[in-house]
Design an enzyme around this catalytic site. Structure first.
Site, PDB file in Angstrom:
ATOM      1  N   CYS A  75     -48.387  34.409 -30.413  1.00 47.08           N
ATOM      2  CA  CYS A  75     -47.437  33.293 -30.454  1.00 47.08           C
ATOM      3  C   CYS A  75     -48.150  31.962 -30.256  1.00 47.08           C
ATOM      4  O   CYS A  75     -48.599  31.656 -29.144  1.00 47.08           O
ATOM      5  CB  CYS A  75     -46.362  33.516 -29.387  1.00 47.08           C
ATOM      6  SG  CYS A  75     -45.252  32.122 -29.147  1.00 47.08           S
ATOM      7  N   CYS A  78     -46.564  29.584 -27.694  1.00 49.22           N
ATOM      8  CA  CYS A  78     -46.799  30.082 -26.330  1.00 49.22           C
ATOM      9  C   CYS A  78     -48.120  29.545 -25.788  1.00 49.22           C
ATOM     10  O   CYS A  78     -48.226  29.161 -24.617  1.00 49.22           O
ATOM     11  CB  CYS A  78     -46.823  31.611 -26.308  1.00 49.22           C
ATOM     12  SG  CYS A  78     -45.288  32.402 -26.811  1.00 49.22           S
TER      13      CYS A  78
END
Length: 314
Positions: A75, A78
């Site tokens: 991600c 993230c």
């Protein structure tokens, strides 16, 4: 029943019951904090949490607020958000603990938090989940949300700290001063004076329309101001009695977003948009766009809602 701020308990959006009484790892943490897994950040304030060790985090949240960062290696957002969370948590010097959850390695936690998109950030206060935000958000917004979290925790008697063994003043990172209007807004938020915070952010945007932190903060504080003191049952009754009452539908949508029911809020406003004559639709579209910005443009729920909005427009 009134809705607490900065965010209400996730009213069914999170089911942690299956994780409360799981067997604990053999080594008990010291100083009340979970033991970090291998590779975790070298701080007692930032810990890696697994399906098996989550019970420790729930217990810790009865003493100090715990921020749960649900992330994954693949991600990109993230990787942008996690260092910001760690920085702000460390600067708070033990008032908050950051629990990092790799959703790929811990599917039960991912399911328990119903992580439809990541990064997803949720707090735990006295064992209860509190929604914070999804998507990568600016550092200033993270600071403001954490300030509100500490207020909410104090209201529930969760005011402990995690000791920082061996920490010295020289080791503590220096906090960068906020721009004056941001500092004014931040102080107002801490005092619960949302109108003053809104005014400060509006002045900041008037001075610099490209101030992304001010824009994000303004949207969030406007939401908090709109739902402050609102009675959820009365709001739902008014909305049910007036399906095309824009103000009534707006209030319930705001309460749903504040309570973590993002899809319900978007569906309500999209149904309202579809039911109204074209000349009455612009305010609904503007409210949807504002809420999209709060949830995050990369959130799957926002993407779905944008797609339906586009189909209604064209």
């Amino acid at each position: 029943m009134s809705t607490p701020t900065p965010g209400s308990v996730l009213r069914g959006a999170v089911d942690l019951s299956s994780l409360r009484n799981r067997p604990q790892p053999p080594a008990a943490p010291t100083d009340g904090a979970p033991s970090p897994a291998a590779g975790a950040a070298p701080s007692p304030l930032v810990v890696d949490v697994t399906d098996a060790s989550f019970g420790q985090v729930l217990e810790l949240s009865r003493t100090v607020p715990v921020v749960v960062d649900l992330w994954a290696e693949w991600c990109g957002p993230c990787k942008q958000l996690s260092p910001v969370l760690e920085k702000v948590v460390i600067e708070l010097a033990g008032k908050v603990v950051l629990a990092k959850v790799d959703v790929d390695a811990n599917p039960q936690l991912a399911q328990g938090f119903r992580a439809q998109s990541i990064p997803m950030v949720v707090a735990l206060v006295a064992g209860q989940p509190v929604p914070l935000f999804t998507g990568a958000v600016p550092e200033q917004q993270v600071r403001e949300v954490f300030a509100q979290l500490l207020q909410l925790a104090a209201q529930h008697g969760v005011t402990g700290t995690v000791p920082l063994d061996g920490a010295t003043d020289a080791e503590e990172p220096a906090e960068q001063p906020l721009p004056p209007l941001h500092a004014e807004a931040f102080a107002a938020i801490e005092e619960g004076d949302y109108p003053r915070a809104i005014a400060a952010y509006e002045r900041a945007l008037a001075e610099n329309p490209r101030d992304a932190d001010a824009r994000a903060g303004l949207g969030q504080v406007r939401l908090l101001d709109r739902v402050q003191g609102a009675d959820l049952q009365a709001a739902r009754a008014a909305a049910a009695a007036g399906p095309t009452d824009v103000d009534a539908q707006f209030l319930v949508a705001d309460l749903d977003v504040a309570g973590g029911h993002v899809d319900d809020a978007f569906e309500r406003l999209l149904d309202l948009f579809a039911a109204l004559p074209s000349d009455e639709r612009p305010p609904v579209r503007e409210r949807l766009l504002e809420l999209f910005g709060l949830v995050g443009d990369e959130d799957a729920r926002v993407i779905r809602a944008r797609s339906r909005l586009a189909s209604l427009l064209f």
